[in-house]
Design a protein around this motif. Structure first.
Motif, PDB file in Angstrom:
ATOM      1  N   CYS A  23      -0.603   0.376  -6.841  1.00  0.00           N
ATOM      2  CA  CYS A  23       0.504  -0.351  -6.546  1.00  0.00           C
ATOM      3  C   CYS A  23       1.776   0.283  -6.334  1.00  0.00           C
ATOM      4  O   CYS A  23       2.148   1.314  -7.464  1.00  0.00           O
ATOM      5  CB  CYS A  23       0.519  -1.499  -7.535  1.00  0.00           C
ATOM      6  SG  CYS A  23       2.184  -2.469  -7.444  1.00  0.00           S
ATOM      7  N   VAL A  25       4.840  -0.137  -6.287  1.00  0.00           N
ATOM      8  CA  VAL A  25       5.961  -0.669  -7.094  1.00  0.00           C
ATOM      9  C   VAL A  25       5.704  -0.448  -8.512  1.00  0.00           C
ATOM     10  O   VAL A  25       6.697   0.340  -9.404  1.00  0.00           O
ATOM     11  CB  VAL A  25       6.147  -2.328  -7.103  1.00  0.00           C
ATOM     12  CG1 VAL A  25       7.125  -2.740  -8.076  1.00  0.00           C
ATOM     13  CG2 VAL A  25       6.581  -2.768  -5.689  1.00  0.00           C
ATOM     14  N   ALA A  36      -0.019  -6.447  -9.963  1.00  0.00           N
ATOM     15  CA  ALA A  36      -0.922  -7.639 -10.008  1.00  0.00           C
ATOM     16  C   ALA A  36      -1.579  -8.028 -11.367  1.00  0.00           C
ATOM     17  O   ALA A  36      -1.373  -9.326 -11.602  1.00  0.00           O
ATOM     18  CB  ALA A  36      -1.891  -7.218  -9.003  1.00  0.00           C
ATOM     19  N   ARG A  39       1.276  -9.852 -13.214  1.00  0.00           N
ATOM     20  CA  ARG A  39       1.744 -11.165 -12.714  1.00  0.00           C
ATOM     21  C   ARG A  39       0.712 -12.164 -12.853  1.00  0.00           C
ATOM     22  O   ARG A  39       1.056 -13.582 -13.164  1.00  0.00           O
ATOM     23  CB  ARG A  39       2.032 -11.047 -11.190  1.00  0.00           C
ATOM     24  CG  ARG A  39       3.197 -10.277 -11.341  1.00  0.00           C
ATOM     25  CD  ARG A  39       3.874 -10.231  -9.674  1.00  0.00           C
ATOM     26  NE  ARG A  39       4.894  -9.203  -9.393  1.00  0.00           N
ATOM     27  CZ  ARG A  39       4.438  -8.019  -8.807  1.00  0.00           C
ATOM     28  NH1 ARG A  39       3.324  -7.808  -8.262  1.00  0.00           N
ATOM     29  NH2 ARG A  39       5.530  -7.156  -8.741  1.00  0.00           N
ATOM     30  N   CYS A  64       7.237  -8.063  -5.845  1.00  0.00           N
ATOM     31  CA  CYS A  64       5.929  -7.749  -5.170  1.00  0.00           C
ATOM     32  C   CYS A  64       6.055  -7.331  -3.925  1.00  0.00           C
ATOM     33  O   CYS A  64       6.627  -8.335  -3.112  1.00  0.00           O
ATOM     34  CB  CYS A  64       5.002  -8.774  -5.470  1.00  0.00           C
ATOM     35  SG  CYS A  64       3.384  -8.531  -4.455  1.00  0.00           S
ATOM     36  N   LYS A  65       5.657  -6.395  -3.126  1.00  0.00           N
ATOM     37  CA  LYS A  65       5.881  -6.021  -1.927  1.00  0.00           C
ATOM     38  C   LYS A  65       4.874  -6.936  -1.014  1.00  0.00           C
ATOM     39  O   LYS A  65       4.877  -6.836   0.295  1.00  0.00           O
ATOM     40  CB  LYS A  65       5.679  -4.630  -1.489  1.00  0.00           C
ATOM     41  CG  LYS A  65       6.799  -3.846  -1.994  1.00  0.00           C
ATOM     42  CD  LYS A  65       6.660  -2.316  -1.404  1.00  0.00           C
ATOM     43  CE  LYS A  65       6.910  -2.365   0.001  1.00  0.00           C
ATOM     44  NZ  LYS A  65       5.975  -2.891   1.028  1.00  0.00           N
ATOM     45  N   LYS A  66       3.838  -7.594  -1.615  1.00  0.00           N
ATOM     46  CA  LYS A  66       2.877  -8.190  -0.791  1.00  0.00           C
ATOM     47  C   LYS A  66       2.186  -7.164   0.092  1.00  0.00           C
ATOM     48  O   LYS A  66       1.904  -7.381   1.457  1.00  0.00           O
ATOM     49  CB  LYS A  66       3.366  -9.420  -0.149  1.00  0.00           C
ATOM     50  CG  LYS A  66       3.875 -10.385  -1.243  1.00  0.00           C
ATOM     51  CD  LYS A  66       4.563 -11.768  -0.698  1.00  0.00           C
ATOM     52  CE  LYS A  66       3.393 -12.813  -0.768  1.00  0.00           C
ATOM     53  NZ  LYS A  66       3.780 -13.745   0.222  1.00  0.00           N
ATOM     54  N   CYS A  67       2.009  -5.999  -0.207  1.00  0.00           N
ATOM     55  CA  CYS A  67       1.491  -4.980   0.731  1.00  0.00           C
ATOM     56  C   CYS A  67      -0.011  -5.045   0.691  1.00  0.00           C
ATOM     57  O   CYS A  67      -0.777  -4.460   1.804  1.00  0.00           O
ATOM     58  CB  CYS A  67       1.701  -3.761   0.103  1.00  0.00           C
ATOM     59  SG  CYS A  67       1.144  -2.994  -1.445  1.00  0.00           S
ATOM     60  N   LEU A  68      -0.619  -5.801  -0.284  1.00  0.00           N
ATOM     61  CA  LEU A  68      -2.220  -5.869  -0.353  1.00  0.00           C
ATOM     62  C   LEU A  68      -3.143  -5.105  -0.569  1.00  0.00           C
ATOM     63  O   LEU A  68      -4.241  -5.051  -0.718  1.00  0.00           O
ATOM     64  CB  LEU A  68      -2.803  -6.640   1.318  1.00  0.00           C
ATOM     65  CG  LEU A  68      -1.709  -7.540   1.868  1.00  0.00           C
ATOM     66  CD1 LEU A  68      -2.241  -7.592   3.254  1.00  0.00           C
ATOM     67  CD2 LEU A  68      -1.854  -8.833   1.073  1.00  0.00           C
ATOM     68  N   CYS A  70      -3.470  -3.724  -3.749  1.00  0.00           N
ATOM     69  CA  CYS A  70      -4.309  -4.125  -4.748  1.00  0.00           C
ATOM     70  C   CYS A  70      -5.591  -4.757  -4.664  1.00  0.00           C
ATOM     71  O   CYS A  70      -6.496  -4.367  -5.167  1.00  0.00           O
ATOM     72  CB  CYS A  70      -3.561  -4.744  -6.025  1.00  0.00           C
ATOM     73  SG  CYS A  70      -2.539  -6.220  -5.361  1.00  0.00           S
ATOM     74  N   TYR A  80      -5.466 -11.743  -4.677  1.00  0.00           N
ATOM     75  CA  TYR A  80      -4.191 -11.707  -5.569  1.00  0.00           C
ATOM     76  C   TYR A  80      -3.193 -12.431  -4.665  1.00  0.00           C
ATOM     77  O   TYR A  80      -2.300 -12.925  -5.170  1.00  0.00           O
ATOM     78  CB  TYR A  80      -3.730 -10.353  -5.817  1.00  0.00           C
ATOM     79  CG  TYR A  80      -2.248 -10.004  -6.121  1.00  0.00           C
ATOM     80  CD1 TYR A  80      -1.849 -10.516  -7.493  1.00  0.00           C
ATOM     81  CD2 TYR A  80      -1.491  -9.478  -5.383  1.00  0.00           C
ATOM     82  CE1 TYR A  80      -0.664 -10.380  -7.745  1.00  0.00           C
ATOM     83  CE2 TYR A  80      -0.041  -9.277  -5.592  1.00  0.00           C
ATOM     84  CZ  TYR A  80       0.492  -9.748  -6.791  1.00  0.00           C
ATOM     85  OH  TYR A  80       1.585  -9.698  -7.163  1.00  0.00           O
TER      86      TYR A  80
END
Ligand code: SF4
Ligand code: SF4
Length: 406
Positions: A23, A25, A36, A39, A64-68, A70, A80
């Motif tokens: 991750c 972040v 993840a 959260r 969360c960047k929602k970069c996927l 994880c 997630y």
């Protein structure tokens, strides 16, 4: 909302902590509430009534960047994205959506003419402020400037420029072009390149003028109502266009159209989502073509929403290798730190995450870094400008256009 589907995903998490290793972040902050696993623990605590809906909780979710990334390594296969989205929706349901974004989403995003008017005004005002290489964002309110640099707004949005379809003789197929906001208002040359290349390959390109924002900014803040409305309009507009495929050149828009629209509209969106292609994916699947090799050294940055979100990484590389001298950078799939809402709210963190990318680009020795997402392009240009780097950032399709017509 706290649906059964959402709860089942939470139970899958084995708390192994593998997501912490990838991750971006968490790597920068070391904060368990910003990854993840953390959260998901917050989601459990919320469900059990141990914590409440607060602005602090919303802050943790919006970090969360929602970069996927994880989800791609999770050994338990936790979806997630489903959890974080459900939590954002739930928090927005309890606390409401912040006033300014709510006005922008509900008033402007759903009305193209008003959005055009707003940006035309901003575009006029930007001429009053001198353009500097870095530290100026001339067309955004001062509170959002924060030392960023982005390119100026285009004089004419793509949707106005291509109101009339350019007819070609005996087209092999007819495609609809979903443009997306950044390409429509800022990076208009990406659209020019998409249309020029596809026309050259014998494809007629229709740019439906009534298409709207894909909805990702609203979705990111839990404004499901606006996101659904936008999805409904876009599906209807492209259904009416009667095209064989729907092409886009923005990784984030593409992923939203392919996946989020199914969540928002269910089976109603199936016919639409089946037709969605990233432009590199489409070209490599259906065409063979000739190019000249440009006398330029080019490297490539994988946008998270193409690499993790759509499993597209070979196609843009194949295009670039046929178009120029290609040089892979170190860890090209590592996140650049960009991302709309995340970048606006956490600019310092976003820049810190991006430092690795800027160094990797420079270390590659390339003169140009190509990518497949205008959001990444915005971030990489900002990072490179801050360093005073001469490296240019561009879209893969622009490189192909230059190689095709050189
Ligand atoms: S990697 Fe998956 S299972 Fe492991 S802690 Fe993260 S979300 Fe849970
Ligand atoms: S989606 Fe990206 S930023 Fe969010 S928890 Fe997963 S790896 Fe971290």
């Amino acid at each position: 909302m706290l649906t059964k589907e959402w709860q089942a995903e939470i139970h899958k998490c084995a708390k192994c902590g593998k997501c912490r290793s990838i991750c971006p972040v968490f790597i920068e902050t070391g904060n368990e509430s910003m990854v993840a696993r953390g959260r998901i623990s917050l989601a459990e605590a919320l469900r059990n009534g141990e914590i409440f809906h607060t602005e602090l909780l919303r802050d943790y979710l919006l970090s969360c960047k929602k970069c996927l990334r994880c989800s791609s390594i999770c050994p338990s296969g936790v979806d997630y994205d489903l959890i974080i989205q459900a939590m954002l929706d739930d928090v927005a349901n309890h606390l409401g959506i912040w006033l300014i974004p709510r006005i922008i989403f509900r008033l402007f995003l759903t009305r193209r003419w008003l959005f055009n008017l707003l940006l035309k005004t901003a575009s006029t005002f930007q001429r009053l402020v001198p353009l500097k290489r870095h530290g100026t964002m001339r067309h955004l309110p001062f509170m959002l400037m924060g030392g960023r640099w982005i390119p100026p707004l285009a004089k004419k949005p793509v949707l106005k420029k291509y109101r009339n379809t350019k007819k070609i003789k005996n087209p092999k197929m007819k495609v609809g072009f979903y443009v997306g906001c950044l390409i429509n208002y800022v990076y208009t040359d990406i659209a020019d390149a998409v249309i020029e290349v596809l026309n050259h390959l014998g494809v007629e390109v229709i740019v439906p003028p009534k298409q709207l924002c894909c909805g990702i900014p609203a979705r990111s803040l839990g404004d499901v109502k606006t996101a659904r409305r936008l999805a409904e309009v876009n599906v209807e507009v492209f259904e009416n266009a009667n095209v064989d495929f729907i092409i886009n050149a923005c990784a984030t828009c593409g992923r939203t159209l392919k996946r989020d629209y199914l969540h928002l509209l269910g089976d109603r969106a199936l016919k639409f989502t089946d037709k969605i292609y990233d432009v590199s994916e489409f070209i490599e699947k259906y065409f063979s073509y000739e190019t000249k090799i440009l006398n330029t050294k080019i490297t490539y940055h994988d946008p998270c929403h193409l690499y993790w979100g759509q499993n597209i990484s070979k196609q843009p590389r194949d295009i670039l290798k046929r178009s120029a001298e290609f040089q892979e950078m170190e860890n090209p799939e590592r996140c650049c730190g960009g991302g709309g809402v995340f970048n606006l709210l956490h600019y310092d963190l976003s820049t810190k995450i991006g430092e690795y990318k800027a160094k990797a680009v420079e270390k590659s020795g390339a003169e140009v870094v190509a990518t497949g997402c205008p959001g990444c392009q915005l971030q990489i240009e900002d990072l490179l400008a801050a360093k005073g780097s001469p490296v240019k950032c561009t879209h893969t399709i622009q490189v192909l256009r230059d190689a095709m017509f050189s």
